[in-house]
Design a protein around this motif. Structure first.
Motif, PDB file in Angstrom:
ATOM      1  N   ILE A   9      18.703 -30.246 -35.784  1.00  0.00           N
ATOM      2  CA  ILE A   9      17.670 -30.035 -36.861  1.00  0.00           C
ATOM      3  C   ILE A   9      18.520 -29.989 -38.170  1.00  0.00           C
ATOM      4  N   ILE A  10      18.021 -31.130 -38.846  1.00  0.00           N
ATOM      5  CA  ILE A  10      18.886 -31.355 -40.146  1.00  0.00           C
ATOM      6  C   ILE A  10      17.902 -31.213 -41.213  1.00  0.00           C
ATOM      7  N   VAL A  11      18.065 -30.006 -41.913  1.00  0.00           N
ATOM      8  CA  VAL A  11      17.294 -29.566 -43.140  1.00  0.00           C
ATOM      9  C   VAL A  11      17.533 -30.084 -44.397  1.00  0.00           C
ATOM     10  N   ALA A  12      16.771 -30.996 -44.786  1.00  0.00           N
ATOM     11  CA  ALA A  12      16.762 -31.824 -45.976  1.00  0.00           C
ATOM     12  C   ALA A  12      15.941 -31.514 -47.213  1.00  0.00           C
ATOM     13  N   GLY A  13      15.715 -30.305 -47.709  1.00  0.00           N
ATOM     14  CA  GLY A  13      14.760 -29.932 -48.468  1.00  0.00           C
ATOM     15  C   GLY A  13      14.827 -29.831 -50.141  1.00  0.00           C
ATOM     16  N   GLY A  14      16.259 -30.139 -50.553  1.00  0.00           N
ATOM     17  CA  GLY A  14      16.630 -30.083 -51.809  1.00  0.00           C
ATOM     18  C   GLY A  14      15.931 -30.815 -52.811  1.00  0.00           C
ATOM     19  N   ILE A  40      24.068 -37.228 -40.948  1.00  0.00           N
ATOM     20  CA  ILE A  40      23.591 -37.907 -39.789  1.00  0.00           C
ATOM     21  C   ILE A  40      24.766 -38.709 -38.813  1.00  0.00           C
ATOM     22  N   ALA A  41      25.444 -39.252 -39.464  1.00  0.00           N
ATOM     23  CA  ALA A  41      26.449 -39.995 -38.812  1.00  0.00           C
ATOM     24  C   ALA A  41      27.458 -39.128 -37.954  1.00  0.00           C
ATOM     25  N   ALA A  42      27.670 -37.792 -38.674  1.00  0.00           N
ATOM     26  CA  ALA A  42      28.629 -36.944 -37.854  1.00  0.00           C
ATOM     27  C   ALA A  42      27.935 -36.356 -36.765  1.00  0.00           C
ATOM     28  N   PHE A  43      26.905 -36.145 -36.494  1.00  0.00           N
ATOM     29  CA  PHE A  43      26.145 -35.763 -35.300  1.00  0.00           C
ATOM     30  C   PHE A  43      26.128 -36.780 -34.384  1.00  0.00           C
ATOM     31  N   LEU A  44      26.044 -38.255 -34.604  1.00  0.00           N
ATOM     32  CA  LEU A  44      25.971 -39.038 -33.767  1.00  0.00           C
ATOM     33  C   LEU A  44      27.401 -39.590 -33.142  1.00  0.00           C
ATOM     34  N   ALA A  45      28.398 -39.407 -34.173  1.00  0.00           N
ATOM     35  CA  ALA A  45      29.535 -39.741 -33.840  1.00  0.00           C
ATOM     36  C   ALA A  45      30.136 -38.486 -32.802  1.00  0.00           C
ATOM     37  N   ALA A  46      29.576 -37.393 -32.993  1.00  0.00           N
ATOM     38  CA  ALA A  46      29.904 -36.270 -32.010  1.00  0.00           C
ATOM     39  C   ALA A  46      29.478 -36.441 -30.727  1.00  0.00           C
ATOM     40  N   TYR A  47      28.182 -36.978 -30.362  1.00  0.00           N
ATOM     41  CA  TYR A  47      27.762 -37.231 -29.229  1.00  0.00           C
ATOM     42  C   TYR A  47      26.611 -38.332 -29.162  1.00  0.00           C
ATOM     43  N   GLU A  48      26.654 -39.212 -28.459  1.00  0.00           N
ATOM     44  CA  GLU A  48      25.875 -40.287 -28.499  1.00  0.00           C
ATOM     45  C   GLU A  48      24.495 -40.181 -28.141  1.00  0.00           C
ATOM     46  N   ASP A  49      24.284 -39.028 -27.539  1.00  0.00           N
ATOM     47  CA  ASP A  49      22.779 -38.785 -26.726  1.00  0.00           C
ATOM     48  C   ASP A  49      22.334 -37.442 -27.653  1.00  0.00           C
ATOM     49  N   MET A  50      22.698 -37.582 -29.014  1.00  0.00           N
ATOM     50  CA  MET A  50      22.181 -36.505 -29.960  1.00  0.00           C
ATOM     51  C   MET A  50      20.939 -36.998 -30.464  1.00  0.00           C
ATOM     52  N   HIS A  51      19.841 -36.337 -30.352  1.00  0.00           N
ATOM     53  CA  HIS A  51      18.368 -36.518 -31.195  1.00  0.00           C
ATOM     54  C   HIS A  51      18.729 -35.508 -32.554  1.00  0.00           C
ATOM     55  N   VAL A  55      14.087 -32.605 -41.056  1.00  0.00           N
ATOM     56  CA  VAL A  55      12.982 -31.695 -41.848  1.00  0.00           C
ATOM     57  C   VAL A  55      13.074 -32.243 -43.206  1.00  0.00           C
ATOM     58  N   LEU A  56      12.174 -32.638 -43.922  1.00  0.00           N
ATOM     59  CA  LEU A  56      12.234 -32.614 -45.379  1.00  0.00           C
ATOM     60  C   LEU A  56      10.673 -32.862 -46.067  1.00  0.00           C
ATOM     61  N   PRO A  57      10.708 -32.739 -47.365  1.00  0.00           N
ATOM     62  CA  PRO A  57       9.456 -32.574 -48.091  1.00  0.00           C
ATOM     63  C   PRO A  57       8.708 -34.112 -47.862  1.00  0.00           C
ATOM     64  N   GLU A  58       7.355 -33.775 -47.722  1.00  0.00           N
ATOM     65  CA  GLU A  58       6.499 -35.002 -47.450  1.00  0.00           C
ATOM     66  C   GLU A  58       6.708 -36.214 -48.570  1.00  0.00           C
ATOM     67  N   ALA A  59       7.113 -35.596 -49.809  1.00  0.00           N
ATOM     68  CA  ALA A  59       7.341 -36.493 -50.996  1.00  0.00           C
ATOM     69  C   ALA A  59       8.723 -37.288 -50.832  1.00  0.00           C
ATOM     70  N   HIS A  60       9.589 -36.997 -50.042  1.00  0.00           N
ATOM     71  CA  HIS A  60      10.907 -37.473 -49.758  1.00  0.00           C
ATOM     72  C   HIS A  60      10.839 -38.642 -48.779  1.00  0.00           C
ATOM     73  N   PHE A 104      21.413 -27.378 -32.978  1.00  0.00           N
ATOM     74  CA  PHE A 104      22.023 -27.273 -34.037  1.00  0.00           C
ATOM     75  C   PHE A 104      21.296 -27.606 -35.134  1.00  0.00           C
ATOM     76  N   VAL A 105      21.387 -26.403 -36.063  1.00  0.00           N
ATOM     77  CA  VAL A 105      20.745 -26.488 -37.319  1.00  0.00           C
ATOM     78  C   VAL A 105      21.652 -26.422 -38.481  1.00  0.00           C
ATOM     79  N   HIS A 106      21.304 -27.751 -39.199  1.00  0.00           N
ATOM     80  CA  HIS A 106      22.348 -27.832 -40.148  1.00  0.00           C
ATOM     81  C   HIS A 106      21.773 -28.207 -41.479  1.00  0.00           C
ATOM     82  N   ASP A 107      22.482 -28.087 -42.633  1.00  0.00           N
ATOM     83  CA  ASP A 107      22.274 -28.380 -44.050  1.00  0.00           C
ATOM     84  C   ASP A 107      22.311 -30.048 -44.133  1.00  0.00           C
ATOM     85  N   GLY A 108      21.467 -30.484 -44.507  1.00  0.00           N
ATOM     86  CA  GLY A 108      21.395 -31.982 -44.725  1.00  0.00           C
ATOM     87  C   GLY A 108      22.494 -32.467 -45.816  1.00  0.00           C
TER      88      GLY A 108
END
Length: 226
Positions: A9-14, A40-51, A55-60, A104-108
């Motif tokens: 879960i990548i939180v991108a609310g800034g 995002i690329a770091a998580f995909l590089a860690a595991y190919e099966d990462m989903h 999470v981001l504001p509607e406006a973004h 995983f909960v990570h700051d975008g």
């Protein structure tokens, strides 16, 4: 050690206010690509099966297209609306998770997290239920109150980073608790629920992009190949 579903879960609310920019900081350019691309690329590089649940504001939401087009092969990403606070934003992402998983909960805006740290967090969460990256303080610190201030022992404190990583059977019920303003991150929510929080060694370069100079520092780290 058995394998499990892996969900970030990548939180991108800034909003970009502290950057003095009209562009939200997660979409600012870092080494030719949006900050959020590197995250995002770091998580995909860690595991190919990462989903990825983003999470981001509607406006973004429209801006996400610029992030996805930076990938050679667009990743599987689910978009979720952000909430009023970080707690509510993460809760919106958690509502989509129905299976046993390592979450995983990570700051975008932490684009320099290494795939190695992500893998360490996964393995520790499997073994102990949680993994929270933390680094030691290098500066002297003082505790300040209405009476004045006093020296504090910095060896007793840690700076907390993300990805904060948990087994779903720990994180999901913890987020059923009523919201409390003292919930500053996922670890505080889990701790309030009565679960132990386990720290792992974080990374100096795993910085959070909040001010203009942070982009300069991040670009230097990338240039050095860190």
């Amino acid at each position: 050690m058995s394998s499990r579903s892996k969900i970030a879960i990548i939180v991108a609310g800034g909003s970009g206010q502290r950057m003095g920019s009209t562009v939200p900081k997660q979409f600012l350019e870092l080494a030719g690509k949006p900050v959020l691309y590197h995250t995002i690329a770091a998580f995909l590089a860690a595991y190919e099966d990462m989903h990825i649940i983003l999470v981001l504001p509607e406006a973004h939401k429209a801006s996400v297209a610029t992030v996805l087009t930076a990938f050679d092969r667009p990743p599987s990403i689910t978009l979720v609306d952000g909430g009023e606070t970080r707690f509510h934003s993460v809760l919106n992402g958690l509502k989509l998770i129905k299976q046993d998983a390592v979450i995983f909960v990570h700051d975008g805006v932490r684009p320099l997290v290494s795939p190695a740290l992500i893998r360490t967090c996964y393995e520790q969460a499997l073994a102990k239920g949680s993994a929270i990256p933390a680094i030691a303080l290098k500066d002297s610190i003082r505790e300040v109150d209405d009476e004045g201030n006093m020296a504090a022992d910095r060896t007793r404190f840690r700076i907390i980073q993300t990805p904060q990583t948990f087994l779903s059977e720990i994180l999901l019920p913890a987020f059923d608790q009523p919201y409390d303003p003292l919930f500053t991150d996922e670890a505080t929510v889990v701790e309030r629920f009565g679960e132990e929080v386990n720290l792992v060694e974080g990374e100096e370069q795993n910085i959070k992009i909040t001010k203009p100079q942070d982009l300069v520092i991040a670009a230097a780290f990338l240039h050095q190949g860190l």
